[in-house]
Design an enzyme around this catalytic site. Sequence first.
Site, mmCIF file in Angstrom:
data_model
loop_
_atom_site.group_PDB
_atom_site.id
_atom_site.type_symbol
_atom_site.label_atom_id
_atom_site.label_comp_id
_atom_site.label_asym_id
_atom_site.label_seq_id
_atom_site.Cartn_x
_atom_site.Cartn_y
_atom_site.Cartn_z
ATOM 1 N NE ARG A 119 -4.220 -1.903 1.931
ATOM 2 C CZ ARG A 119 -4.022 -2.958 2.729
ATOM 3 N NH1 ARG A 119 -3.221 -2.881 3.720
ATOM 4 N NH2 ARG A 119 -4.872 -3.874 2.468
ATOM 5 C CE LYS A 141 1.017 14.135 -15.026
ATOM 6 N NZ LYS A 141 0.673 14.505 -16.245
ATOM 7 C CD GLU A 183 9.133 16.306 -23.229
ATOM 8 O OE1 GLU A 183 8.352 17.154 -22.670
ATOM 9 O OE2 GLU A 183 8.694 15.208 -23.608
ATOM 10 C CE LYS A 225 7.156 17.414 -14.183
ATOM 11 N NZ LYS A 225 7.256 15.997 -15.096
ATOM 12 C CD GLU A 235 -2.095 16.824 -16.648
ATOM 13 O OE1 GLU A 235 -1.070 16.292 -16.505
ATOM 14 O OE2 GLU A 235 -2.727 17.020 -17.462
ATOM 15 N NE ARG A 239 2.284 17.338 -13.413
ATOM 16 C CZ ARG A 239 2.867 16.347 -12.637
ATOM 17 N NH1 ARG A 239 2.554 16.339 -11.209
ATOM 18 N NH2 ARG A 239 3.846 15.533 -12.949
ATOM 19 C CG ASN A 243 -0.010 17.380 -20.758
ATOM 20 O OD1 ASN A 243 0.938 16.832 -20.468
ATOM 21 N ND2 ASN A 243 -1.192 17.549 -20.194
ATOM 22 C CG HIS A 246 3.434 16.124 -24.699
ATOM 23 N ND1 HIS A 246 4.040 17.196 -24.493
ATOM 24 C CD2 HIS A 246 3.960 14.789 -24.193
ATOM 25 C CE1 HIS A 246 5.147 16.878 -24.027
ATOM 26 N NE2 HIS A 246 5.213 15.576 -23.801
ATOM 27 C CG HIS A 250 0.655 11.788 -26.875
ATOM 28 N ND1 HIS A 250 -0.042 12.410 -25.716
ATOM 29 C CD2 HIS A 250 1.723 11.405 -26.343
ATOM 30 C CE1 HIS A 250 0.552 12.485 -24.857
ATOM 31 N NE2 HIS A 250 1.917 11.822 -25.130
ATOM 32 C CG HIS A 263 7.975 11.257 -25.790
ATOM 33 N ND1 HIS A 263 6.696 11.150 -26.002
ATOM 34 C CD2 HIS A 263 7.912 12.251 -24.658
ATOM 35 C CE1 HIS A 263 5.984 12.074 -25.187
ATOM 36 N NE2 HIS A 263 6.696 12.549 -24.619
HETATM 37 P P1 NAD Z 1 14.294 5.128 -21.259
HETATM 38 O O1 NAD Z 1 13.832 5.124 -19.799
HETATM 39 O O2 NAD Z 1 13.688 4.101 -22.112
HETATM 40 O O3 NAD Z 1 15.643 5.476 -21.554
HETATM 41 C C1 NAD Z 1 16.238 5.654 -22.840
HETATM 42 C C2 NAD Z 1 17.356 4.679 -23.238
HETATM 43 O O4 NAD Z 1 18.381 5.306 -22.599
HETATM 44 C C3 NAD Z 1 16.911 3.289 -22.648
HETATM 45 O O5 NAD Z 1 17.704 2.123 -23.665
HETATM 46 C C4 NAD Z 1 17.881 3.193 -21.442
HETATM 47 O O6 NAD Z 1 18.455 2.173 -21.230
HETATM 48 C C5 NAD Z 1 19.169 4.304 -21.909
HETATM 49 N N1 NAD Z 1 19.886 5.138 -20.960
HETATM 50 C C6 NAD Z 1 19.295 5.770 -20.071
HETATM 51 N N2 NAD Z 1 20.341 6.458 -19.216
HETATM 52 C C7 NAD Z 1 21.515 6.192 -19.777
HETATM 53 C C8 NAD Z 1 22.839 6.400 -19.404
HETATM 54 N N3 NAD Z 1 23.048 7.236 -18.494
HETATM 55 N N4 NAD Z 1 23.655 5.819 -20.378
HETATM 56 C C9 NAD Z 1 23.460 4.934 -21.162
HETATM 57 N N5 NAD Z 1 22.036 4.547 -21.607
HETATM 58 C C10 NAD Z 1 21.018 5.040 -20.743
HETATM 59 O O7 NAD Z 1 13.327 6.537 -21.885
HETATM 60 P P2 NAD Z 1 13.387 7.918 -21.291
HETATM 61 O O8 NAD Z 1 13.316 9.055 -22.724
HETATM 62 O O9 NAD Z 1 14.248 8.252 -20.324
HETATM 63 O O10 NAD Z 1 12.127 7.829 -20.599
HETATM 64 C C11 NAD Z 1 10.795 7.716 -21.466
HETATM 65 C C12 NAD Z 1 9.682 7.353 -20.431
HETATM 66 O O11 NAD Z 1 9.487 8.464 -19.625
HETATM 67 C C13 NAD Z 1 8.404 6.986 -20.945
HETATM 68 O O12 NAD Z 1 8.016 5.792 -20.606
HETATM 69 C C14 NAD Z 1 7.510 8.324 -20.873
HETATM 70 O O13 NAD Z 1 6.155 8.088 -20.769
HETATM 71 C C15 NAD Z 1 8.004 8.515 -19.518
HETATM 72 N N6 NAD Z 1 7.743 10.025 -18.841
HETATM 73 C C16 NAD Z 1 7.163 10.083 -17.721
HETATM 74 C C17 NAD Z 1 6.858 11.211 -17.207
HETATM 75 C C18 NAD Z 1 6.418 11.539 -15.735
HETATM 76 O O14 NAD Z 1 6.080 12.656 -15.352
HETATM 77 N N7 NAD Z 1 6.490 10.446 -15.068
HETATM 78 C C19 NAD Z 1 7.332 12.486 -18.073
HETATM 79 C C20 NAD Z 1 7.699 12.356 -19.389
HETATM 80 C C21 NAD Z 1 8.128 11.017 -19.662
HETATM 81 N N1 GLY Z 2 5.304 15.284 -18.009
HETATM 82 C C1 GLY Z 2 4.217 15.820 -17.968
HETATM 83 C C2 GLY Z 2 3.860 16.086 -16.247
HETATM 84 O O1 GLY Z 2 4.829 15.642 -15.504
HETATM 85 O O2 GLY Z 2 2.606 16.536 -15.980
#
Ligand code: NAD
Ligand code: GLY
Length: 360
Positions: A119, A141, A183, A225, A235, A239, A243, A246, A250, A263
Amino acid sequence: MLDVSLGTRSYTIQFGSGNLSRIGSICKKLNLSGSSAVITNATIGALYGKSIIDSLAAVDISAECLIIPDGEQFKNSSTLNSIYDVLIERGLDRKSFLIALGGGVVGDITGFAAATYLRGIEFIQVPTSLLAQVDSSVGGKTGINHLKGKNLIGAFHQPRSVLVDISTLDTLPEREYLSGLAEVIKYGVVCDRDFFHFISERVDRLLDREQNTLLEVVSRSCAIKAGVVANDEREDGYRAVLNYGHTFAHAVERLTEYKRFLHGEAVAIGMVQACKLSEYKGYADSSDTKRLIDLLQQFGLPVDLPSFTVEAYLQAIRKDKKVNAGGINFVFNSGIGGSVIEAVADWDFLLSTIRAEVGK
Ligand code: NAD
Ligand code: GLY
């Protein structure tokens, strides 16, 4: 150091270069003394896992890495279940905590595991991709994807702390790095004109991943942020500014089946569409769009819509989880540095920039 001000759920973000070994003392200060699991993937675990484990061991926190597969396609319920299995096997209890060591995929799934295991237990974000350092590690998030769509299952669960080590970006693949910059540019376009200028004047240094410039860019992005999240954690309104770009991003990702663009690349394309619509609305002018396109292109980011029919775009946008019966809350930029969030129910207006470009 930066505070994310959320009352009793406030936390700090610490920035530095080569500072992963600080994780142990951070945990101690937060009175996190139970056992821990460091959730990461094989690549990142091999590079940075030992620094984290050693630092925790130095303050008598027992921890082991828990390796999950690398890739967005694994941000799902079966990986989540495999995490629960290990946490239960290792006997992690309510005093235990998780550490997310990786990009946004690791951060989102670890955060959701922490939100739901027993939990809810504590977790710390140690983001290693640029996108994770400037966006996903901050704001709480968390979640996983569902077969029907991305990020459909999740929870708001704030980390207890975020530790950003800029030097981990040295090993980030180039395309991932440039995608993360989209971003960063987004923050400039809708929140901070000076920041947009700052980035525009430092393109070469950013392309070289110059450490001091990166430190400033990452910490300023997080400050923006953090300000947005402190204003509207769940949001309910403002917030949504995050987006920006986006809606079209998307749609582009969906139409290209998540295979052609990262992305951030899709966000770059989406921001250009959003900026053109802002022009149509009179919130921005053509020189703003030109400056945005120029900056994105200097980082090698795509700006042109892939060629699909207007009807295909319409269907893809309608599937967005942010669309409701009344239409969509669309984020426009007001010049460079400001935003206007407006409910748009007029699909023809939304698609007008696409019609102008793909003409079919
Ligand atoms: P990811 O986590 O897939 O990382 C991208 C690639 O880079 C992966 O292959 C990873 O292994 C590699 N990598 C990461 N750091 C590294 C490093 N220092 N050295 C070598 N390789 C490295 O992708 P991302 O772009 O980091 O994140 C995308 C994800 O984030 C999506 O799932 C998206 O939905 C999510 N997201 C969440 C929020 C939120 O607010 N929670 C906001 C934006 C995106
Ligand atoms: N990446 C969008 C948010 O955190 O709200």
